[in-house]
Design a protein around this motif. Structure first.
Motif, PDB file in Angstrom:
ATOM      1  N   GLU A 176      33.063  54.344 -14.700  1.00 20.83           N
ATOM      2  CA  GLU A 176      32.826  53.569 -14.193  1.00 20.83           C
ATOM      3  C   GLU A 176      32.961  52.363 -13.609  1.00 20.83           C
ATOM      4  OE1 GLU A 176      29.338  53.418 -15.885  1.00 20.83           O
ATOM      5  OE2 GLU A 176      30.287  55.508 -16.175  1.00 20.83           O
ATOM      6  N   VAL A 177      34.243  52.349 -12.872  1.00 20.11           N
ATOM      7  CA  VAL A 177      34.172  51.459 -11.821  1.00 20.11           C
ATOM      8  C   VAL A 177      33.492  51.306 -10.471  1.00 20.11           C
ATOM      9  CG1 VAL A 177      35.900  50.572 -10.387  1.00 20.11           C
ATOM     10  CG2 VAL A 177      36.487  50.341 -13.060  1.00 20.11           C
ATOM     11  N   VAL A 178      33.077  52.192 -10.287  1.00 22.86           N
ATOM     12  CA  VAL A 178      32.569  53.049  -9.009  1.00 22.86           C
ATOM     13  C   VAL A 178      31.355  52.994  -9.326  1.00 22.86           C
ATOM     14  CG1 VAL A 178      34.333  54.592  -8.952  1.00 22.86           C
ATOM     15  CG2 VAL A 178      31.946  55.747  -9.603  1.00 22.86           C
ATOM     16  N   LEU A 179      30.607  52.225  -9.829  1.00 22.65           N
ATOM     17  CA  LEU A 179      29.127  52.685 -10.312  1.00 22.65           C
ATOM     18  C   LEU A 179      28.905  51.459  -9.093  1.00 22.65           C
ATOM     19  CD1 LEU A 179      26.108  53.181 -11.124  1.00 22.65           C
ATOM     20  CD2 LEU A 179      26.681  52.120 -13.049  1.00 22.65           C
ATOM     21  N   LEU A 180      28.836  50.606  -9.748  1.00 20.18           N
ATOM     22  CA  LEU A 180      28.111  48.941  -9.162  1.00 20.18           C
ATOM     23  C   LEU A 180      28.727  48.896  -7.431  1.00 20.18           C
ATOM     24  CD1 LEU A 180      27.795  45.988 -11.363  1.00 20.18           C
ATOM     25  CD2 LEU A 180      26.259  47.698 -10.764  1.00 20.18           C
ATOM     26  N   PRO A 181      29.739  49.199  -7.197  1.00 16.37           N
ATOM     27  CA  PRO A 181      30.546  49.000  -5.478  1.00 16.37           C
ATOM     28  C   PRO A 181      29.793  50.251  -4.612  1.00 16.37           C
ATOM     29  CG  PRO A 181      32.047  48.851  -6.785  1.00 16.37           C
ATOM     30  CD  PRO A 181      31.666  49.539  -7.866  1.00 16.37           C
ATOM     31  N   MET A 182      29.516  51.541  -5.337  1.00 13.40           N
ATOM     32  CA  MET A 182      28.530  52.152  -4.081  1.00 13.40           C
ATOM     33  C   MET A 182      26.993  51.960  -4.267  1.00 13.40           C
ATOM     34  SD  MET A 182      28.474  54.992  -2.174  1.00 13.40           S
ATOM     35  CE  MET A 182      30.124  55.838  -2.346  1.00 13.40           C
ATOM     36  N   TYR A 183      26.655  50.899  -5.492  1.00 11.45           N
ATOM     37  CA  TYR A 183      25.574  50.879  -5.108  1.00 11.45           C
ATOM     38  C   TYR A 183      24.953  49.978  -4.136  1.00 11.45           C
ATOM     39  CZ  TYR A 183      21.693  47.579  -6.099  1.00 11.45           C
ATOM     40  OH  TYR A 183      20.093  47.022  -6.199  1.00 11.45           O
ATOM     41  N   ALA A 184      26.390  48.868  -3.993  1.00 15.73           N
ATOM     42  CA  ALA A 184      26.317  47.567  -3.251  1.00 15.73           C
ATOM     43  C   ALA A 184      26.031  48.474  -1.595  1.00 15.73           C
ATOM     44  CB  ALA A 184      27.375  47.024  -3.350  1.00 15.73           C
ATOM     45  N   VAL A 185      26.961  49.722  -1.202  1.00 19.41           N
ATOM     46  CA  VAL A 185      27.175  49.911  -0.433  1.00 19.41           C
ATOM     47  C   VAL A 185      25.943  50.999   0.655  1.00 19.41           C
ATOM     48  CG1 VAL A 185      27.970  52.167   1.084  1.00 19.41           C
ATOM     49  CG2 VAL A 185      30.518  50.627  -0.300  1.00 19.41           C
ATOM     50  N   ILE A 186      25.229  51.579  -0.424  1.00 17.83           N
ATOM     51  CA  ILE A 186      24.023  51.952  -0.178  1.00 17.83           C
ATOM     52  C   ILE A 186      22.639  51.332  -0.071  1.00 17.83           C
ATOM     53  CG2 ILE A 186      22.355  53.402  -0.747  1.00 17.83           C
ATOM     54  CD1 ILE A 186      24.194  55.222  -3.068  1.00 17.83           C
ATOM     55  N   ALA A 187      22.826  49.834  -0.744  1.00 11.55           N
ATOM     56  CA  ALA A 187      21.875  48.808  -0.817  1.00 11.55           C
ATOM     57  C   ALA A 187      21.939  48.189   0.269  1.00 11.55           C
ATOM     58  CB  ALA A 187      21.311  48.679  -1.876  1.00 11.55           C
ATOM     59  N   GLY A 188      23.589  47.786   0.748  1.00  9.26           N
ATOM     60  CA  GLY A 188      23.393  46.592   1.940  1.00  9.26           C
ATOM     61  C   GLY A 188      24.120  47.779   3.187  1.00  9.26           C
ATOM     62  N   TRP A 189      24.236  48.733   3.704  1.00  8.43           N
ATOM     63  CA  TRP A 189      24.534  48.642   4.752  1.00  8.43           C
ATOM     64  C   TRP A 189      23.499  50.440   4.858  1.00  8.43           C
ATOM     65  CZ3 TRP A 189      27.932  46.509   1.552  1.00  8.43           C
ATOM     66  CH2 TRP A 189      27.981  45.415   2.308  1.00  8.43           C
TER      67      TRP A 189
END
Length: 495
Positions: free
Chosen positions: A148-161
């Protein structure tokens, strides 16, 4: 070797924490420091390779090369249990390599429409920590936490950049993944409550779990991992996520994050609930071949470069699932090798797709063309990656897909023979859509002008992946030598 095992997780996590306190005005220095941490994480990964000792390996159960097992939350019977063996090591090494290359890539190229490069590199290091933890965890609850750790960081990478429609793609990724997470937690709890332990080394082979328990657990786990892989028909979040993600996000997503699903299916799904896997094997085989054929046919209709590569992953993961579904040593070896090959080749393809889009400012195949004349070296590398992905013998993509078909034939019977034939047809369709891609992009009429200059950062990112694609294609034993012993252990544990 326990120190090296801890360092694999600690170094990227520490790197992310250091970058979090960097002042924003030192953005480039922060990216340099983050890259140093990512490269440093490769050192213990290399050291762990020398912990392998086949003479000590017991074929009656899984025995990690290196292991750490300490009580973490006694009230919940939760142990901080880490270990590495031949099933996990190739993916651990691939994760370390791709993260280091992506961090280095940001030193020269950061998406202009996103946040700071410092934050992007920090998120990449958090992603690395979560992915590595998933591959190293030998306790089911710990596996779930890292998963589950990867969920929010990958969301942020897609949504942010990401691209213009990045927020919708990021939300879709999160919703699908959360759905899978709920099922994964239910599956984990089903097993741990019934068995009284979450230790994967003890659970491998079923540990006396009833047939009904294994069937219920396998259904829950298989669907959860199918979402992450993603496997047809739960794949629809993938094209949007890949199309909108920045280059480094697409590379990590395709290269290693998807492998958390197929790795989990082998290590947890099949390993813990073999009776459930045997019961569901025909359905898995049918879905695998459906993914191969559907992915290929959809690719033949695609008109956008990154979207085409994204859908190709559906077909390639179908071959991996077919190998797993056979429940044979040959099939599992094919699946593990296919995982590594796909990570190398598709990582390279997304680096190249990003380079082409950065130069042409479009990924539309109708607007691209004539790359052979305008940027011959870029066209040559794209051609190499495409023929590797279509499964040309002598390159990494061939072995996993070919032996998945062989494993289906070995399984025998009308169903598996038919599935093998259909998968082989899907392989031919893979060649068709990649040759169509090359015809349009490299050999078609000259379209949007593309700069022929390839920067040092791009050569740095592409060269290791191209070299390893060739090396694994010529000498698949580089991967198979590590995976053969634990695969034998898995199959023996089911008997």
């Amino acid at each position: 070797m326990t120190v090296a095992l801890i360092a694999v997780l600690l170094i990227p996590a520490l790197g992310a924490a250091v970058l979090a306190v960097f002042p924003s005005r030192l953005d480039h220095l922060a990216r340099v420091v983050g890259t140093v941490f990512a490269v440093a994480a490769l050192v213990p990964i290399v050291v762990l390779a020398f912990a392998r000792d086949d003479a000590r390996f017991s074929y009656s159960a899984l025995q990690p090369w290196a292991e750490l097992d300490v009580s973490w939350v006694p009230a919940l019977h939760l142990d901080f249990h880490l270990g590495i063996d031949g099933v996990s090591y190739p993916l651990v090494a691939l994760t370390g390599l791709l993260t280091a290359l992506c961090c280095a890539y940001t030193l020269w190229r950061v998406p202009e429409n996103g946040g700071s490069g410092r934050t992007l590199v920090a998120l990449l290091l958090v992603l690395e920590t979560g992915i590595l933890g998933t591959f190293l965890a030998l306790d089911l609850l710990l596996f779930f936490l890292f998963f589950e750790v990867v969920l929010l960081p990958m969301y942020a990478v897609i949504a942010g950049w990401g691209g213009a429609d990045r927020r919708r793609a990021a939300r879709k990724f999160v919703l699908y993944t959360l759905f899978g997470s709920v099922l994964l937690l239910l599956g984990v709890l089903t097993v741990t409550v019934a068995a009284g332990t979450g230790d994967l080394t003890q659970l491998t082979g079923g540990l006396g779990l009833s047939r009904t328990t294994q069937q219920v657990a396998f259904v829950l786990l298989a669907i959860a991992f199918a979402v992450k892989a993603p496997l047809w028909p739960l794949h629809t979040w993938l094209p949007d996520a890949h199309t909108q993600a920045p280059t480094v996000g697409s590379v990590i997503l395709a290269g290693v994050l998807l492998k958390m699903g197929t790795y989990g299916l082998i290590r947890v799904g099949v390993g813990v609930a073999p009776l459930g896997a045997e019961w569901a094997a025909p359905v898995l085989g049918i879905l695998a071949v459906a993914a191969v054929l559907a992915g290929s046919l959809i690719c033949l209709r695609q008109t956008e470069l990154k979207r085409l590569i994204a859908y190709s992953s559906v077909g390639h993961m179908g071959f991996v699932l077919l190998g797993i579904a056979t429940l044979t040593a040959t099939g599992l070896q094919a699946a593990l090798l296919g995982n590594v090959a796909h990570g190398l080749i598709t990582g390279l393809l997304f680096f190249l797709a990003g380079a082409i889009k950065d130069r042409a400012h479009t990924g539309d195949l109708a607007d691209l063309g004539g790359l052979r004349e305008s940027a011959p070296r870029l066209a040559g590398i794209l051609g190499f990656a495409a023929i590797a992905s279509l499964g040309l013998p002598g390159l990494a993509g061939f072995w996993g897909e070919a032996f998945a078909v062989v494993a289906a034939v070995e399984r025998g019977g009308g169903l598996w023979t038919t599935l093998a034939a259909l998968a082989a047809i899907g392989g031919a369709l893979t060649a068709a859509y990649f040759l169509r891609l090359l015809r349009k992009v490299t050999h078609g009429p000259v379209g949007t002008p593309v700069s022929p200059t390839i920067s040092g950062a791009e050569w740095l990112a592409w060269s290791p992946l191209a070299a390893l694609t060739l090396a694994v294609g010529v000498a698949p034993a580089l991967v198979l030598a590590a995976t053969s012993a634990p695969v034998r252990a898995l199959t023996e544990a089911w008997r």
